[in-house]
Design a protein around this motif. Sequence first.
Motif, PDB file in Angstrom:
ATOM      1  N   ASP A 132       0.844  -1.191   0.000  1.00 23.37           N
ATOM      2  CA  ASP A 132       0.000   0.000   0.000  1.00 23.37           C
ATOM      3  C   ASP A 132       0.878   1.238   0.000  1.00 23.37           C
ATOM      4  OD1 ASP A 132      -2.476  -1.204  -0.006  1.00 23.37           O
ATOM      5  OD2 ASP A 132      -2.673  -1.237   2.178  1.00 23.37           O
ATOM      6  N   VAL A 133       0.313   2.346  -0.478  1.00 26.14           N
ATOM      7  CA  VAL A 133       0.994   3.625  -0.369  1.00 26.14           C
ATOM      8  C   VAL A 133       0.425   4.355   0.843  1.00 26.14           C
ATOM      9  CG1 VAL A 133      -0.652   4.789  -1.914  1.00 26.14           C
ATOM     10  CG2 VAL A 133       1.628   5.747  -1.587  1.00 26.14           C
ATOM     11  N   ILE A 134       1.286   5.021   1.594  1.00 28.78           N
ATOM     12  CA  ILE A 134       0.865   5.778   2.773  1.00 28.78           C
ATOM     13  C   ILE A 134       0.801   7.250   2.383  1.00 28.78           C
ATOM     14  CG2 ILE A 134       1.450   6.425   5.143  1.00 28.78           C
ATOM     15  CD1 ILE A 134       2.954   3.774   5.395  1.00 28.78           C
ATOM     16  N   ILE A 135      -0.407   7.792   2.346  1.00 29.72           N
ATOM     17  CA  ILE A 135      -0.601   9.175   1.901  1.00 29.72           C
ATOM     18  C   ILE A 135      -0.214  10.163   2.996  1.00 29.72           C
ATOM     19  CG2 ILE A 135      -2.286  10.846   1.052  1.00 29.72           C
ATOM     20  CD1 ILE A 135      -1.560   8.599  -0.921  1.00 29.72           C
ATOM     21  N   ASP A 136      -0.649   9.920   4.206  1.00 28.64           N
ATOM     22  CA  ASP A 136      -0.335  10.798   5.330  1.00 28.64           C
ATOM     23  C   ASP A 136       1.026  10.404   5.903  1.00 28.64           C
ATOM     24  OD1 ASP A 136      -0.227  12.456   7.478  1.00 28.64           O
ATOM     25  OD2 ASP A 136      -1.970  11.624   8.530  1.00 28.64           O
TER      26      ASP A 136
ATOM     27  N   HIS B  77      12.311  12.024 -10.176  1.00 33.85           N
ATOM     28  CA  HIS B  77      10.908  12.258 -10.540  1.00 33.85           C
ATOM     29  C   HIS B  77      10.141  12.957  -9.433  1.00 33.85           C
ATOM     30  CE1 HIS B  77      12.455   8.662 -12.704  1.00 33.85           C
ATOM     31  NE2 HIS B  77      12.083   9.430 -13.708  1.00 33.85           N
ATOM     32  N   GLY B  78      10.889  13.614  -8.549  1.00 28.75           N
ATOM     33  CA  GLY B  78      10.267  14.396  -7.495  1.00 28.75           C
ATOM     34  C   GLY B  78      10.229  13.642  -6.171  1.00 28.75           C
ATOM     35  N   PRO B  79       9.442  14.150  -5.205  1.00 28.89           N
ATOM     36  CA  PRO B  79       9.347  13.506  -3.898  1.00 28.89           C
ATOM     37  C   PRO B  79       8.909  12.043  -4.028  1.00 28.89           C
ATOM     38  CG  PRO B  79       8.317  15.665  -3.850  1.00 28.89           C
ATOM     39  CD  PRO B  79       8.634  15.379  -5.277  1.00 28.89           C
ATOM     40  N   ALA B  80       9.585  11.171  -3.273  1.00 31.98           N
ATOM     41  CA  ALA B  80       9.237   9.744  -3.297  1.00 31.98           C
ATOM     42  C   ALA B  80       7.931   9.517  -2.559  1.00 31.98           C
ATOM     43  CB  ALA B  80      10.356   8.934  -2.654  1.00 31.98           C
ATOM     44  N   LEU B  81       7.350   8.346  -2.760  1.00 36.26           N
ATOM     45  CA  LEU B  81       6.170   7.937  -2.006  1.00 36.26           C
ATOM     46  C   LEU B  81       6.596   6.961  -0.915  1.00 36.26           C
ATOM     47  CD1 LEU B  81       3.413   7.356  -4.733  1.00 36.26           C
ATOM     48  CD2 LEU B  81       3.692   9.326  -3.214  1.00 36.26           C
ATOM     49  N   LEU B  82       5.843   6.982   0.178  1.00 36.57           N
ATOM     50  CA  LEU B  82       6.092   6.049   1.285  1.00 36.57           C
ATOM     51  C   LEU B  82       5.166   4.843   1.111  1.00 36.57           C
ATOM     52  CD1 LEU B  82       7.451   5.366   3.981  1.00 36.57           C
ATOM     53  CD2 LEU B  82       5.645   6.674   5.135  1.00 36.57           C
TER      54      LEU B  82
ATOM     55  N   GLY C 273      -1.678   0.853 -14.068  1.00 28.34           N
ATOM     56  CA  GLY C 273      -1.064   0.162 -12.945  1.00 28.34           C
ATOM     57  C   GLY C 273      -0.776   1.083 -11.780  1.00 28.34           C
ATOM     58  N   GLY C 274      -1.105   2.369 -11.932  1.00 26.38           N
ATOM     59  CA  GLY C 274      -0.821   3.336 -10.879  1.00 26.38           C
ATOM     60  C   GLY C 274      -1.714   3.138  -9.673  1.00 26.38           C
ATOM     61  N   MET C 275      -1.175   3.431  -8.495  1.00 29.26           N
ATOM     62  CA  MET C 275      -1.932   3.255  -7.261  1.00 29.26           C
ATOM     63  C   MET C 275      -3.040   4.289  -7.150  1.00 29.26           C
ATOM     64  SD  MET C 275       0.586   2.004  -4.249  1.00 29.26           S
ATOM     65  CE  MET C 275       0.966   0.240  -4.141  1.00 29.26           C
ATOM     66  N   VAL C 276      -4.259   3.802  -6.945  1.00 28.05           N
ATOM     67  CA  VAL C 276      -5.433   4.662  -6.893  1.00 28.05           C
ATOM     68  C   VAL C 276      -5.326   5.664  -5.752  1.00 28.05           C
ATOM     69  CG1 VAL C 276      -7.936   4.686  -6.512  1.00 28.05           C
ATOM     70  CG2 VAL C 276      -6.913   2.969  -8.016  1.00 28.05           C
ATOM     71  N   ASP C 277      -4.789   5.233  -4.606  1.00 25.33           N
ATOM     72  CA  ASP C 277      -4.684   6.127  -3.451  1.00 25.33           C
ATOM     73  C   ASP C 277      -3.860   7.369  -3.787  1.00 25.33           C
ATOM     74  OD1 ASP C 277      -5.313   4.058  -0.816  1.00 25.33           O
ATOM     75  OD2 ASP C 277      -4.728   3.173  -2.726  1.00 25.33           O
ATOM     76  N   ALA C 278      -2.738   7.175  -4.475  1.00 23.12           N
ATOM     77  CA  ALA C 278      -1.868   8.304  -4.816  1.00 23.12           C
ATOM     78  C   ALA C 278      -2.552   9.231  -5.822  1.00 23.12           C
ATOM     79  CB  ALA C 278      -0.544   7.793  -5.379  1.00 23.12           C
TER      80      ALA C 278
END
Length: 462
Positions: A10-14, A25-30, A258-263
């Motif tokens: 999962d991607v963590i938005i907060d 490509h800019g700030p990474a995702l957690l 294939g991109g994560m919907v949450d992001a």
Amino acid sequence: MAANTAANVDVIIDTGGREIPECPHGPALLFVKYDRGSSSKFFACSAFRDRKECNFFQWESEKPSEEKKKIRQEINSQQKPKFSHEEAYNRFLRFKEQTSCNRELCQTCGRFLLPGELKDHKGHKVKSPITDEMLEKPTKLFVPLDNNKTFAQYLFSASAVDFTIKTLEDLSFTHIVCVGAPRIFEAIELKKDSATKGLLLDLDHRYQLYPTTKFCRYNMFNHHFFDGQKSEDVFKQFILEEEEDGKRVAMVMDPPFGGMVDALAATYNKISLQWQTLSDQTQDSNLPILWFFPYFMEKRIKECLPTTHMLDYKVDYDNHMLFRGDMKKQGSPVRIFTNLSPERVILPASDGYWFCKVCSRFSAKENLHCDVCDLCPSKDGRTYKHCFKCDRCVKPSKQHCKTCKTCQQQDHRCGQPMSNGCHVCGALDHKRRNCPKQGSSSTKRGAPENSSPNRQKRKRKK
């Protein structure tokens, strides 16, 4: 495409105020990867899941040294496009001054060549001549970057473009923010007599043939403008123009599937919030959106954006066999998700779409209304049938199984779990998003630097 789209990631938005590292490509995702009873958190590239394209990786608990930070900054700088947006656009203007027979485009580099530059592109695929008409349609001029793990540039068919533009015009939208939808933007630009304006936000630097007022190089997975405040100001000004003469803004988003919907949903929410603030909208207002995505992602999109619903319109693409109605029996699996009232989006009767008065929406010709369910139930282009034992409509390929007490495929194995269950605790009766133990799972540490959990697993197998 968002990094690492495995089923147990999962991607963590907060991010809770953490310092966010950056890649080219800019700030990474957690991200968080779940195993039975444990989890591991790591930062990775937001745009690419293919490690060959971007191998950035950092454990959440890692504190990089100043030397390592300096090396990363150098790598990020080296991977920037050779020319800034302004430089690339000025080069393009000089390119246009040449006669068509003298114009040369290096399709390998995606670069318009000026006199004397051809010698530096030996062995590359070069296209010439380049006419003015070709320059007005760059989506046909450029070679699509259609690697599923990177850009995944699948381009709308002419019918899909026409439908989208007509829908936006019929609903009186005048300012269209095109996020990863270059062919929609291109169509807007080609309508010289139209009052509709477009702004293209896209990762592909080749579209720097448009001026800085019409194109911003942008990463939709982290809402990152590569030219910083300069591009963000262009974007904000485009939204602000809504206040003039009743102009109205809408957003069209066509992300890699294939991109994560949450992001992606987080990006939409940020843009919508800016739109609320800059155009003095009420807090319960949402920026109108047309989001193009496969129908089987409906549940995830509605979880992230509850105000959206899926239209029955089947979206065709030119350069993908699976997304073309003439190549698939049930038609393209891509649909439009929108927060516009469904009865206002008129689907073309010429393609068999019809208006269901009960549902107050347009349905596909095979999507027949079920009086028992009281809805038009079909999702995948087939006519569903009602199962009175399950009390719901199901796909025609399924039949009710007395042993499993639910509708299943005819060749299914009775008693076999329908899913792998929860990645956190292993139970089969729920998914990890609803797991009561999710917050208490421990975090693994100590893995080698610059390697993902999947890479470590492959090394152990060797």
